[in-house]
Scaffold this active site. Structure first.
Site, mmCIF file in Angstrom:
data_model
loop_
_atom_site.group_PDB
_atom_site.id
_atom_site.type_symbol
_atom_site.label_atom_id
_atom_site.label_comp_id
_atom_site.label_asym_id
_atom_site.label_seq_id
_atom_site.Cartn_x
_atom_site.Cartn_y
_atom_site.Cartn_z
ATOM 1 N N ARG A 89 0.966 -0.993 -0.129
ATOM 2 C CA ARG A 89 0.063 -0.185 -0.217
ATOM 3 C C ARG A 89 0.743 1.150 -0.060
ATOM 4 O O ARG A 89 0.575 2.216 -0.606
ATOM 5 C CB ARG A 89 -0.862 -0.084 1.198
ATOM 6 C CG ARG A 89 -2.210 -1.052 1.027
ATOM 7 C CD ARG A 89 -3.099 -0.701 1.716
ATOM 8 N NE ARG A 89 -4.200 -1.684 1.599
ATOM 9 C CZ ARG A 89 -5.175 -2.121 2.404
ATOM 10 N NH1 ARG A 89 -5.278 -1.757 3.707
ATOM 11 N NH2 ARG A 89 -6.221 -2.826 1.924
ATOM 12 N N GLY B 292 -14.453 -2.866 0.837
ATOM 13 C CA GLY B 292 -15.672 -2.330 1.479
ATOM 14 C C GLY B 292 -16.020 -1.191 0.515
ATOM 15 O O GLY B 292 -17.212 -1.092 0.027
ATOM 16 N N GLY C 47 -12.600 -7.856 -0.643
ATOM 17 C CA GLY C 47 -11.306 -8.285 0.347
ATOM 18 C C GLY C 47 -11.070 -9.371 -0.094
ATOM 19 O O GLY C 47 -9.787 -9.541 -0.474
ATOM 20 N N LYS D 112 -22.487 -14.278 2.068
ATOM 21 C CA LYS D 112 -23.784 -14.037 2.351
ATOM 22 C C LYS D 112 -24.653 -13.178 1.187
ATOM 23 O O LYS D 112 -24.235 -12.080 1.012
ATOM 24 C CB LYS D 112 -23.797 -13.047 3.665
ATOM 25 C CG LYS D 112 -23.240 -14.125 4.904
ATOM 26 C CD LYS D 112 -23.369 -13.101 6.072
ATOM 27 C CE LYS D 112 -23.104 -13.998 7.212
ATOM 28 N NZ LYS D 112 -23.133 -13.144 8.534
HETATM 29 P P1 ADP Z 1 -15.367 -10.398 -0.661
HETATM 30 O O1 ADP Z 1 -14.746 -9.879 0.458
HETATM 31 O O2 ADP Z 1 -14.806 -10.669 -1.916
HETATM 32 O O3 ADP Z 1 -16.604 -9.568 -1.028
HETATM 33 P P2 ADP Z 1 -17.124 -12.085 0.653
HETATM 34 O O4 ADP Z 1 -16.679 -11.531 1.981
HETATM 35 O O5 ADP Z 1 -18.629 -11.775 0.349
HETATM 36 O O6 ADP Z 1 -15.914 -11.778 -0.446
HETATM 37 O O7 ADP Z 1 -16.908 -13.747 0.836
HETATM 38 C C1 ADP Z 1 -15.698 -14.471 0.986
HETATM 39 C C2 ADP Z 1 -16.218 -15.632 1.975
HETATM 40 O O8 ADP Z 1 -17.162 -16.397 1.274
HETATM 41 C C3 ADP Z 1 -14.774 -16.375 1.836
HETATM 42 O O9 ADP Z 1 -14.437 -16.413 3.048
HETATM 43 C C4 ADP Z 1 -15.351 -17.819 1.536
HETATM 44 O O10 ADP Z 1 -14.802 -19.014 2.344
HETATM 45 C C5 ADP Z 1 -16.961 -17.774 1.748
HETATM 46 N N1 ADP Z 1 -17.566 -18.985 0.801
HETATM 47 C C6 ADP Z 1 -17.631 -18.832 -0.461
HETATM 48 N N2 ADP Z 1 -18.215 -19.986 -0.780
HETATM 49 C C7 ADP Z 1 -18.557 -20.595 0.067
HETATM 50 C C8 ADP Z 1 -19.472 -21.892 0.434
HETATM 51 N N3 ADP Z 1 -19.886 -22.333 -0.619
HETATM 52 N N4 ADP Z 1 -19.534 -21.996 1.741
HETATM 53 C C9 ADP Z 1 -19.118 -21.362 2.851
HETATM 54 N N5 ADP Z 1 -18.319 -20.244 2.483
HETATM 55 C C10 ADP Z 1 -18.274 -19.759 1.332
HETATM 56 MG MG MG Z 2 -15.113 -10.134 2.350
#
Ligand code: ADP
Ligand code: MG
Length: 395
Positions: free
Chosen positions: A38, A375, A352, A199
């Site tokens: 960074r 975020g 992230g 989620k």
């Molecule tokens: P980002 O930070 O890129 O926006 P998220 O925080 O929404 O992504 O989601 C990432 C998380 O989702 C990871 O930690 C991953 O382990 C989890 N994940 C993805 N697929 C599954 C699954 N099938 N079951 C449980 N967790 C999952």
């Molecule tokens: Mg995330």
């Protein structure tokens, strides 16, 4: 948002330029810097201002201290920055106050001063007006180059911009905005979105906004199970948000009404436990065993995505398609990353965990752009703009 002033629209010569940078680097228990990417990323903006003979004042947050705490001091960062710039960086162990005033008085064109961690000041996260005014009084021009915190209205990111004479985006901020706009305002079509992650509740707004913009949307990750359950399938022990099934159904209806193709995975790597040596099997979406959970996408899904992406010209991706943190459930997401990289079309990814995944997959450089703001990137996907960019001067 892409009409905001950039560094090329200001005249920084011999003027005090206050730059909000993102020096929120990972540190160990002793405060040692674990990764300085960074700091390196901000060199372009800082060097430009030095070359233009500006009086450069830098400020940043580091982690989430509850108040002054030596472990989170930016003193180490000043030292590292000095080495990277090959130039002295003056560090003042204060955010605002007499020490800062004194340093500012003697600051000469081409010199660099770094203020202490802005979160040592209780007014920072409250977007305190007094703090914002004080910071603004330190400069002739305010430059925001901290994309990662551009969704947070804090004194050093938002408030300060309200009280300065002139403001602009730094090079990093400009790059983030540019790629986002290229994808969203004038995409070469077909425009396809890949949305995964844990989620659906955290990405409802994102999906809704994407439905307005894209031609096709592919859902992956754990959130797919909320959609599948809403369609009436048994998803075994897979992660699900029962309270969001109705909203998931509504999103599918919305996509249909806007003629956006909406796809869910068709097979999964299933296991009874989320652990690296757990026995696994591949199961179609209608056949997830009651005692198992889907933890990665399977080969049929990858093949389906390959076909969907065949004619794609613009791709936006947020959210891993499986539990990529464990090697056992990583290959679907890694294969997907390679697939997108190999297409060689305009591709923007962010989030992230998505950023971490692309680093693990080793294809980060082969995407057109990978956002550095988790975020902030999500909020940009959802709202199409960010408050700390909105507040900057128009060209
Ligand atoms: P980002 O930070 O890129 O926006 P998220 O925080 O929404 O992504 O989601 C990432 C998380 O989702 C990871 O930690 C991953 O382990 C989890 N994940 C993805 N697929 C599954 C699954 N099938 N079951 C449980 N967790 C999952
Ligand atoms: Mg995330």
């Amino acid at each position: 948002m892409n009409t905001k002033k950039t560094l090329r629209d200001i005249d920084p010569r011999e003027r005090r330029v206050l730059v909000r940078v993102d020096f929120n680097v990972p540190i160990d228990e002793k405060g040692n810097i674990l990764d300085d990417s960074r700091i390196r990323a901000s060199l372009k903006t800082i060097n430009y201002l030095i070359d233009k003979r500006a009086k450069v004042i830098l400020m940043s947050h580091l982690d989430r201290p509850k108040g002054p705490d030596p472990r989170f001091s930016l003193a180490n960062v000043a030292e590292r920055l000095s080495r990277l710039l090959n130039k002295e960086v003056k560090f003042v162990p204060q955010v605002v106050g007499e020490l800062v005033d004194r340093e500012l008085e003697s600051l000469k064109p081409g010199e660099v001063l770094l203020l202490e961690n802005v979160r040592f000041h209780p007014g920072e996260t409250k977007n305190d007006e007094e703090l914002a005014k004080k910071l603004a009084s330190y400069c002739d021009i305010f430059v925001n180059d901290a994309f990662g915190t551009a969704h947070r209205k804090h004194a050093s990111t938002y408030g300060v911009a309200l009280y300065v004479k002139e403001s602009a985006m730094g090079f990093l901020m400009e790059e983030e905005v540019e790629y986002f706009f290229k994808a969203f305002e004038s995409p070469v079509r077909p425009f396809v979105a890949l949305i995964g992650g844990a989620k659906v509740s955290s990405k409802l707004g994102v999906i809704r906004h994407l439905i307005d913009k894209v031609d096709k949307i592919i859902i992956g990750g754990a959130m797919a199970f909320t959609f599948l359950k809403a369609r009436g399938y048994n998803i075994g022990k897979s992660l699900v948000e029962d309270d969001y099934m109705e909203l998931a159904r509504e999103l599918e209806v919305l996509a249909k009404s806007k003629k956006v193709k909406f796809y869910l995975p068709v097979d999964f790597v299933v296991a009874t436990e989320v652990r690296d040596n757990a026995p696994t099997a591949i199961r179609a979406y209608q056949e997830i065993p009651a005692n198992m959970m889907g933890l990665d996408i399977g080969p049929a899904t990858l093949q389906l995505i390959r076909e969907i992406l065949q004619d794609a010209q613009t791709i936006i991706w947020n959210g891993p398609f499986g539990v990529f943190e464990l090697e056992r459930f990583r290959s679907g997401s890694v294969e997907l990353a390679r697939l997108v990289a190999n297409l060689g079309v305009f591709s923007v990814a962010g989030g992230g965990e998505t950023e971490a995944l692309l680093n693990v997959a080793g294809v980060r450089d082969r995407f057109s752009h990978v956002s550095t703001g988790g975020g902030a990137f999500l909020e940009l996907l959802e709202k199409g703009t960010l408050p700390c960019i909105e507040v900057l001067n128009e060209k």
